[in-house]
Design a protein around this motif. Sequence first.
Motif, PDB file in Angstrom:
ATOM      1  N   ALA A  61       0.491   8.254  -3.871  1.00 39.58           N
ATOM      2  CA  ALA A  61       0.174   9.301  -4.838  1.00 39.58           C
ATOM      3  C   ALA A  61      -0.653   8.758  -6.000  1.00 39.58           C
ATOM      4  O   ALA A  61      -1.652   9.361  -6.412  1.00 39.58           O
ATOM      5  CB  ALA A  61       1.465   9.940  -5.357  1.00 39.58           C
ATOM      6  N   VAL A  62      -0.248   7.610  -6.540  1.00 37.57           N
ATOM      7  CA  VAL A  62      -0.968   7.040  -7.674  1.00 37.57           C
ATOM      8  C   VAL A  62      -2.352   6.558  -7.242  1.00 37.57           C
ATOM      9  O   VAL A  62      -3.351   6.799  -7.942  1.00 37.57           O
ATOM     10  CB  VAL A  62      -0.161   5.887  -8.301  1.00 37.57           C
ATOM     11  N   ALA A  63      -2.434   5.895  -6.082  1.00 40.80           N
ATOM     12  CA  ALA A  63      -3.735   5.405  -5.623  1.00 40.80           C
ATOM     13  C   ALA A  63      -4.690   6.564  -5.348  1.00 40.80           C
ATOM     14  O   ALA A  63      -5.889   6.494  -5.666  1.00 40.80           O
ATOM     15  CB  ALA A  63      -3.556   4.550  -4.368  1.00 40.80           C
ATOM     16  N   TRP A  64      -4.168   7.631  -4.732  1.00 43.10           N
ATOM     17  CA  TRP A  64      -5.030   8.782  -4.453  1.00 43.10           C
ATOM     18  C   TRP A  64      -5.531   9.412  -5.748  1.00 43.10           C
ATOM     19  O   TRP A  64      -6.693   9.798  -5.859  1.00 43.10           O
ATOM     20  CB  TRP A  64      -4.277   9.797  -3.612  1.00 43.10           C
ATOM     21  N   ARG A  65      -4.639   9.488  -6.754  1.00 41.23           N
ATOM     22  CA  ARG A  65      -5.055  10.035  -8.036  1.00 41.23           C
ATOM     23  C   ARG A  65      -6.119   9.158  -8.691  1.00 41.23           C
ATOM     24  O   ARG A  65      -7.094   9.660  -9.260  1.00 41.23           O
ATOM     25  CB  ARG A  65      -3.845  10.173  -8.963  1.00 41.23           C
TER      26      ARG A  65
END
Length: 408
Positions: free
Chosen positions: A65-69
């Motif tokens: 989730a953080v990497a995609w954001r």
Amino acid sequence: MDETLLRSLTPGVLAILVRRGADFAAAEDAVQEALVEALRVWPRDSSPDAPGGERVRDPKGWLVAVAWRKFLDATRADAARRRREDLVAVEPPPGPASGLDDTLWLYFLCAHPSLTPPSAVALTLRAVGGLTTRQIAQAYLVPEATMAQRISRAKRTVAAAGPLPAEGARPGDVGTVLRVLYLVFNEGYSGDVDLAAEAIRLTRQLAAAVDHPEVAGLLALMLLHHARRAARTASDGSLVPLAEQDRRRWDTDVIAEGIAILQAALARDRLGEYQAQAAIAALHADAPSAEETDWVQIVEWYDELLALTGSPVVRLNRAVAVCEADGPRAGLAALAALDDDTAGSADSPGGSRPLPRRDAVAAYLHERDGNLATAARLYAEAARLAPDLAERDHLTRQAARLNARLKG
């Protein structure tokens, strides 16, 4: 904070971002930013009893989730935002993208047919294995700057290769994946990053998914080498040569598994280099003692391996086997023939480089032949060229041992 956990999750997170449409370089940057964020905000102890911090219940999902954001933020700030808006308009939920292990899928992606085999191996070692550019350069015997350029070109090639295969398909070549896994295992077995167990795990998965005797051959080879791992170093960390290892410390169950896998592969009568190497390892593992090793049969397997590969490293190892089977003069003759064939060769555009372990092998052969002065000099030279501290210390001790005998 469990940094080992982060390391194990990184390839899967990277694979998911690439599957969603992120180009390789941008995905890797986003994952690195997510890892930095994890190190900053995760509690040091993420176990259920961790004091002063809430447990991270889904570390992989959190990283995805953080990497995609991070990727979306970078993409929206890029000049090509409009071209990518359709791709990133709907953010899918975190989690695995397919039933195939994400890390294994990423190996196949790094073995993309648009890449040359050396570039595919280098990219995989960097993106999946987590090795530094310096470590990969050492494996290839090229300058670090050269390897950095190779990895950057490989990322650009994968990014420009166009649409990936349909869900469940594998974009790369099995032979290249095997070479990748073999190098990863060797780095984990003798280098400063422990990747041997991960290489074995992935090769097991590959063997279950791909019906190919060379996949089985590589798995057998890894198991047979890994079974001897506990005996390879002394309590002070110094290397223990194969002939001097305490064979009671070898894992006989793993050896038996490796031999069984090898025998099934050989029965298919489609010999490849990994099966031949595994056969050599099996003969060493099967010998009750160093003196009882079947060196004649090992030489025969080296002949098979040499016919398959033409590798000067294989010829170098064969010279040692010839020495054991037929005496040191025969081994020195085999080494001389190798020197004649490789004189003036170059391993890279930057110029010629010495064959790894050549001086160490020559030193051993000369010592067996009774030429202690030459052997001591060659051991010292080999120590100077050794790629790691443990091997350097071992070769230095060999030179010191012979010099003491000469003075006595």
